[in-house]
Design an enzyme around this catalytic site. Structure first.
Site, PDB file in Angstrom:
ATOM      1  CE  LYS A  68     -18.405  -4.709 -58.774  1.00  0.00           C
ATOM      2  NZ  LYS A  68     -17.724  -5.559 -57.793  1.00  0.00           N
ATOM      3  CG  ASN A  89     -22.078  -8.560 -58.299  1.00  0.00           C
ATOM      4  OD1 ASN A  89     -23.230  -8.750 -57.905  1.00  0.00           O
ATOM      5  ND2 ASN A  89     -21.159  -9.500 -58.238  1.00  0.00           N
ATOM      6  CG  ASP A 104     -18.809  -8.448 -55.590  1.00  0.00           C
ATOM      7  OD1 ASP A 104     -18.409  -9.371 -56.326  1.00  0.00           O
ATOM      8  OD2 ASP A 104     -18.846  -7.259 -55.955  1.00  0.00           O
ATOM      9  CB  THR A 185      -6.378  -2.764 -50.664  1.00  0.00           C
ATOM     10  OG1 THR A 185      -5.066  -3.319 -50.807  1.00  0.00           O
ATOM     11  CG2 THR A 185      -6.708  -2.591 -49.201  1.00  0.00           C
TER      12      THR A 185
HETATM   13  P1  NAP Z   1     -11.990   0.301 -54.548  1.00  0.00           P
HETATM   14  O1  NAP Z   1     -13.448   0.508 -54.322  1.00  0.00           O
HETATM   15  O2  NAP Z   1     -11.268   1.167 -55.495  1.00  0.00           O
HETATM   16  O3  NAP Z   1     -11.257   0.387 -53.091  1.00  0.00           O
HETATM   17  C1  NAP Z   1      -9.877   0.228 -52.990  1.00  0.00           C
HETATM   18  C2  NAP Z   1      -9.461   0.119 -51.527  1.00  0.00           C
HETATM   19  O4  NAP Z   1      -8.082  -0.244 -51.517  1.00  0.00           O
HETATM   20  C3  NAP Z   1      -9.579   1.405 -50.728  1.00  0.00           C
HETATM   21  O5  NAP Z   1      -9.865   1.086 -49.397  1.00  0.00           O
HETATM   22  C4  NAP Z   1      -8.168   1.997 -50.860  1.00  0.00           C
HETATM   23  O6  NAP Z   1      -7.804   2.801 -49.759  1.00  0.00           O
HETATM   24  C5  NAP Z   1      -7.342   0.736 -50.798  1.00  0.00           C
HETATM   25  N1  NAP Z   1      -6.033   0.889 -51.445  1.00  0.00           N
HETATM   26  C6  NAP Z   1      -5.763   1.023 -52.774  1.00  0.00           C
HETATM   27  N2  NAP Z   1      -4.446   1.110 -52.977  1.00  0.00           N
HETATM   28  C7  NAP Z   1      -3.856   1.058 -51.757  1.00  0.00           C
HETATM   29  C8  NAP Z   1      -2.496   1.115 -51.314  1.00  0.00           C
HETATM   30  N3  NAP Z   1      -1.476   1.235 -52.182  1.00  0.00           N
HETATM   31  N4  NAP Z   1      -2.256   1.039 -49.985  1.00  0.00           N
HETATM   32  C9  NAP Z   1      -3.281   0.919 -49.106  1.00  0.00           C
HETATM   33  N5  NAP Z   1      -4.577   0.856 -49.457  1.00  0.00           N
HETATM   34  C10 NAP Z   1      -4.855   0.927 -50.778  1.00  0.00           C
HETATM   35  O7  NAP Z   1     -11.713  -1.201 -55.048  1.00  0.00           O
HETATM   36  P2  NAP Z   1     -12.601  -2.510 -54.756  1.00  0.00           P
HETATM   37  O8  NAP Z   1     -13.691  -2.613 -55.777  1.00  0.00           O
HETATM   38  O9  NAP Z   1     -12.927  -2.578 -53.313  1.00  0.00           O
HETATM   39  O10 NAP Z   1     -11.543  -3.658 -55.141  1.00  0.00           O
HETATM   40  C11 NAP Z   1     -10.439  -3.942 -54.320  1.00  0.00           C
HETATM   41  C12 NAP Z   1      -9.789  -5.226 -54.808  1.00  0.00           C
HETATM   42  O11 NAP Z   1     -10.710  -6.304 -54.661  1.00  0.00           O
HETATM   43  C13 NAP Z   1      -9.393  -5.217 -56.292  1.00  0.00           C
HETATM   44  O12 NAP Z   1      -8.134  -5.818 -56.432  1.00  0.00           O
HETATM   45  C14 NAP Z   1     -10.453  -6.080 -56.953  1.00  0.00           C
HETATM   46  O13 NAP Z   1      -9.971  -6.740 -58.110  1.00  0.00           O
HETATM   47  C15 NAP Z   1     -10.721  -7.091 -55.835  1.00  0.00           C
HETATM   48  N6  NAP Z   1     -12.037  -7.737 -55.925  1.00  0.00           N
HETATM   49  C16 NAP Z   1     -12.047  -9.086 -55.925  1.00  0.00           C
HETATM   50  C17 NAP Z   1     -13.248  -9.743 -55.985  1.00  0.00           C
HETATM   51  C18 NAP Z   1     -13.267 -11.238 -56.008  1.00  0.00           C
HETATM   52  O14 NAP Z   1     -14.300 -11.800 -56.341  1.00  0.00           O
HETATM   53  N7  NAP Z   1     -12.190 -11.895 -55.611  1.00  0.00           N
HETATM   54  C19 NAP Z   1     -14.474  -9.038 -56.025  1.00  0.00           C
HETATM   55  C20 NAP Z   1     -14.417  -7.629 -55.993  1.00  0.00           C
HETATM   56  C21 NAP Z   1     -13.177  -6.994 -55.956  1.00  0.00           C
HETATM   57  P3  NAP Z   1      -8.089   4.385 -49.730  1.00  0.00           P
HETATM   58  O15 NAP Z   1      -9.501   4.546 -49.237  1.00  0.00           O
HETATM   59  O16 NAP Z   1      -7.073   4.899 -48.801  1.00  0.00           O
HETATM   60  O17 NAP Z   1      -7.910   4.883 -51.153  1.00  0.00           O
END
Ligand code: NAP
Length: 272
Positions: A68, A89, A104, A185
């Site tokens: 992205k 996206n 998003d 997250t």
């Molecule tokens: P990302 O860029 O990889 O960011 C992940 C975030 O989650 C970071 O802040 C990370 O913290 C935190 N994290 C990961 N594992 C963790 C844990 N075990 N404990 C605490 N914090 C944790 O991912 P993203 O693109 O933002 O996506 C995040 C989620 O949103 C995914 O599940 C994705 O499928 C979902 N999503 C949904 C939609 C929708 O339309 N519903 C759209 C986009 C994304 P650190 O900085 O400490 O690593």
């Protein structure tokens, strides 16, 4: 029927095999009688894939993890909110000119606005990745205020600086007050469906609680929040509304929201 006039749309990412976008968009194309099809491409080389959009006259594309941010560098134009967020996206091909959007934030804001007025309200976001960033800029754009909580201090501080708002560690939530809490997250995602970052007793009944995780549709966090009397929003809503915005950008037609929602709901139900 697919024939020589069929318009091609796609998602580019890695992994993409579990993406729900193909079922959602193909259901919408079919319902609207459009001779269009949407497929998933597992892509490592995003630059080459974007050149492919031009070369093959692909009409539009979704871009997902991990491309992205990088995709922005290979487009002809990027819409201002996507530029601010630093991620696209969605790509539309307008006669060979590739324009990037971010839907998003649109999906998240539309989901929130169904249950809460954003201007003047305070929102806590847990997470500092791509989803948190898009939602954070969306809330600011709509006049809400923010606090960022994140596991890693460096990433959390970075996003808080960009959004000009405070940052705290996740367990500070016990002492913080807000109109809404947004979990951004992957914690709680299938198969780890009993995981949550927020113990139930920390949730306050008058809060709106939104989870970006959509599989399961009702996460442990949302179950707990419901039990505490909170108004809850599933990640499914955000997913559908970001797809609705994509469909409208690509086709210029009103998206069949219920059809798209049902396609995703049925697929997730089948997955169990
Ligand atoms: P990302 O860029 O990889 O960011 C992940 C975030 O989650 C970071 O802040 C990370 O913290 C935190 N994290 C990961 N594992 C963790 C844990 N075990 N404990 C605490 N914090 C944790 O991912 P993203 O693109 O933002 O996506 C995040 C989620 O949103 C995914 O599940 C994705 O499928 C979902 N999503 C949904 C939609 C929708 O339309 N519903 C759209 C986009 C994304 P650190 O900085 O400490 O690593």
């Amino acid at each position: 029927m697919i024939n020589s006039k069929t318009r091609l749309y796609c998602i580019m990412g890695n992994p993409v095999e579990h993406s729900l976008s193909p079922v959602m968009h193909n259901a919408a194309f079919k319902h609207c009688g459009l001779n269009s099809v949407y497929v998933a491409f597992e892509v490592d080389d995003i630059r080459g894939a974007i050149e492919g959009i031009r070369a093959l006259h692909i009409y539009g594309a979704s871009v997902t993890i991990p491309h992205k941010t990088e995709a922005i560098r290979h487009l002809d134009e990027v819409e201002p909110m996507a530029q601010k967020i630093g991620a696209v996206n969605t790509i539309i091909n307008q006669n060979g000119r590739l324009i990037g959007h971010n839907t998003d934030w649109v999906g998240a804001i539309r989901s929130l606005e169904e249950v809460i007025d954003i201007p003047g309200r305070h929102f806590i976001i847990i997470g500092a990745g791509g989803a948190a960033r898009a939602i954070g800029f969306g809330i600011r754009h709509k006049g809400g205020t923010l606090t960022i909580l994140n596991r890693s201090e460096k990433r959390g501080q970075g996003l808080a600086r960009d959004l000009e708002c405070p940052f705290y560690p996740i367990d500070s939530i016990k002492e913080l007050d807000a109109h809404a809490l947004i979990h951004a997250t992957p914690v709680g995602m299938y198969p780890h469906i009993n995981h949550t970052l927020i113990p139930k007793e920390w949730l306050k009944g008058e809060m709106v609680v939104m989870d970006v995780v959509y599989n399961p549709m009702e996460t442990r966090l949302l179950k707990d929040a419901k039990q505490r009397g909170c108004t809850v929003i599933s990640g499914l809503k955000m997913l559908v509304y970001q797809g609705v915005a994509q469909f409208e950008i690509w086709t210029g037609k009103q998206a069949p929201i219920k059809v798209m929602e049902r396609a995703i709901y049925e697929t997730l139900t089948l997955l169990g």
